[in-house]
Scaffold this motif. Structure first.
Motif, PDB file in Angstrom:
ATOM      1  N   MET A 156       0.832  -1.196   0.000  1.00 57.32           N
ATOM      2  CA  MET A 156       0.000   0.000   0.000  1.00 57.32           C
ATOM      3  C   MET A 156       0.865   1.244   0.000  1.00 57.32           C
ATOM      4  O   MET A 156       2.052   1.203   0.295  1.00 57.32           O
ATOM      5  CB  MET A 156      -0.944   0.002   1.207  1.00 57.32           C
ATOM      6  N   ARG A 157       0.237   2.344  -0.339  1.00 56.76           N
ATOM      7  CA  ARG A 157       0.940   3.628  -0.372  1.00 56.76           C
ATOM      8  C   ARG A 157       1.057   4.166   1.048  1.00 56.76           C
ATOM      9  O   ARG A 157       0.076   4.207   1.791  1.00 56.76           O
ATOM     10  CB  ARG A 157       0.231   4.585  -1.310  1.00 56.76           C
ATOM     11  N   ILE A 158       2.255   4.576   1.414  1.00 54.20           N
ATOM     12  CA  ILE A 158       2.519   4.964   2.795  1.00 54.20           C
ATOM     13  C   ILE A 158       1.708   6.191   3.192  1.00 54.20           C
ATOM     14  O   ILE A 158       1.316   6.328   4.361  1.00 54.20           O
ATOM     15  CB  ILE A 158       4.031   5.189   3.018  1.00 54.20           C
ATOM     16  N   ASP A 159       1.421   7.070   2.250  1.00 54.67           N
ATOM     17  CA  ASP A 159       0.630   8.263   2.575  1.00 54.67           C
ATOM     18  C   ASP A 159      -0.772   7.880   3.036  1.00 54.67           C
ATOM     19  O   ASP A 159      -1.333   8.535   3.929  1.00 54.67           O
ATOM     20  CB  ASP A 159       0.544   9.204   1.367  1.00 54.67           C
ATOM     21  N   LEU A 160      -1.349   6.843   2.440  1.00 57.16           N
ATOM     22  CA  LEU A 160      -2.670   6.385   2.861  1.00 57.16           C
ATOM     23  C   LEU A 160      -2.608   5.849   4.286  1.00 57.16           C
ATOM     24  O   LEU A 160      -3.461   6.174   5.119  1.00 57.16           O
ATOM     25  CB  LEU A 160      -3.176   5.298   1.908  1.00 57.16           C
ATOM     26  N   PHE A 161      -1.627   5.016   4.573  1.00 58.25           N
ATOM     27  CA  PHE A 161      -1.472   4.460   5.919  1.00 58.25           C
ATOM     28  C   PHE A 161      -1.380   5.572   6.953  1.00 58.25           C
ATOM     29  O   PHE A 161      -2.068   5.550   7.976  1.00 58.25           O
ATOM     30  CB  PHE A 161      -0.216   3.584   5.956  1.00 58.25           C
ATOM     31  N   ARG A 162      -0.547   6.547   6.683  1.00 58.89           N
ATOM     32  CA  ARG A 162      -0.331   7.616   7.654  1.00 58.89           C
ATOM     33  C   ARG A 162      -1.553   8.513   7.787  1.00 58.89           C
ATOM     34  O   ARG A 162      -1.854   9.004   8.879  1.00 58.89           O
ATOM     35  CB  ARG A 162       0.909   8.415   7.262  1.00 58.89           C
TER      36      ARG A 162
END
Length: 302
Positions: A156-162
């Motif tokens: 997954m894209r780290i920006d989404l996780f954060r």
């Protein structure tokens, strides 16, 4: 050079299996990666073994707080725009990252994807049940009763996780179920339909085996969804139905154990949940706070 993907492995007292998981990452055909291992307070010599591998991985030893906290710490250390998780008892095929990176590049609008997997139980390959079969697209409603995303298969894209705050650290189990539902509200799941992950189960040290009353964590995840305003009417109705069902199951177990006051809370939620299917109401927040308080008071319920 900034890696293309950060691989995060949380581990707790699984030294031998952890080394096999690490080997499966180091054997990847993709090389634009960094490997981060978070030792969640192991007491079996894991930290000493990780020190010997320091040139190939980044690792940190933290106090034992559970997989949610360990994964969150790993993501905090990550430098890549994409993240992938691997549980310390699972394995990757050598082409897993390469194939999934191609998928994510080819589908730039895809925020989260997974591969298919092989199931091993007690050393033997087994076929997953029909309800566990993966598919791509909008799987939110189907995921309410069966977790259809596998942590070890995710990229997954780290920006989404954060942006979502990562895993909920109060949840010592079903933290993945909670995060995937929060993601699936707004995002379709991508699927690379190749069995590139081996899930090794059937052991008594797994959270699903040693954590009693898993439904209490799933109920909390569903209540959190209803306390927000991100659900469409159809999805809100589906969440209410799943919440009421799981509350009644958990309440019956509480009554059998003589926990009458706690059982009454979950029975009250089940009885009133259908009044929450149009919008958030204050009662949801009150019930949510009570559930969180119970988890803190009885973290190791039997």
């Amino acid at each position: 050079m900034t890696p293309e993907v950060s691989v995060i492995i949380p581990t707790y007292n699984r030294r031998a299996m952890l080394l096999e998981a690490i080997d499966s990452v180091l054997a990847q055909s993709a090389n634009a990666l960094e490997l981060i291992v978070i030792d969640d307070g192991s007491t079996d010599g894991t930290a000493e073994h990780l020190t010997l591998l320091a040139k190939n991985i980044r690792f940190e030893h933290i106090d034992h707080r559970g997989p949610a906290a360990a994964r969150n710490r790993g993501v905090a250390m990550a430098r890549a725009p994409l993240i992938a998780f691997l549980d310390s008892d699972d394995l990757w095929a050598p082409a897993k990252l390469e194939r999934q990176l191609v998928f994510m590049r080819t589908n730039p609008a895809c925020a989260i994807s997974q591969t298919n997997e092989i199931w091993i139980r007690n050393g033997r390959r087994v076929a997953p049940g029909v309800r566990h079969c993966k598919r791509a697209g909008d799987i939110f409603i189907d995921s309410l009763r069966t977790c259809l995303i596998t942590t070890s298969a995710v990229m997954m894209r780290i920006d989404l996780f954060r942006s979502l705050g990562g895993f909920d650290e109060i949840m010592t189990a079903a933290e993945d179920y909670d995060l995937w539902l929060r993601i699936l509200i707004d995002h379709d799941a991508g699927l690379l339909d190749e069995p590139l992950v081996t899930r090794r189960g059937g052991r008594p040290d797994q959270l699903s085996a040693k954590t009693p009353a898993l439904d209490r964590f799933r109920v909390l995840a569903l209540a959190k969804l209803l306390a927000g305003d991100r659900l469409s009417p159809a999805r809100r109705t589906a969440v209410v139905e799943a919440l009421a069902e799981k509350c009644r199951i958990y309440a019956r177990g509480l009554r059998r154990r003589g926990r009458i006051d706690q059982a009454c809370l979950y029975e009250w939620v089940a009885d009133h949940a259908h009044g929450w299917d149009t919008r958030p109401v204050p009662e949801i927040g009150c019930a949510l706070e009570s559930m969180q308080s119970m988890l803190r008071e009885f973290p190791h319920e039997r």
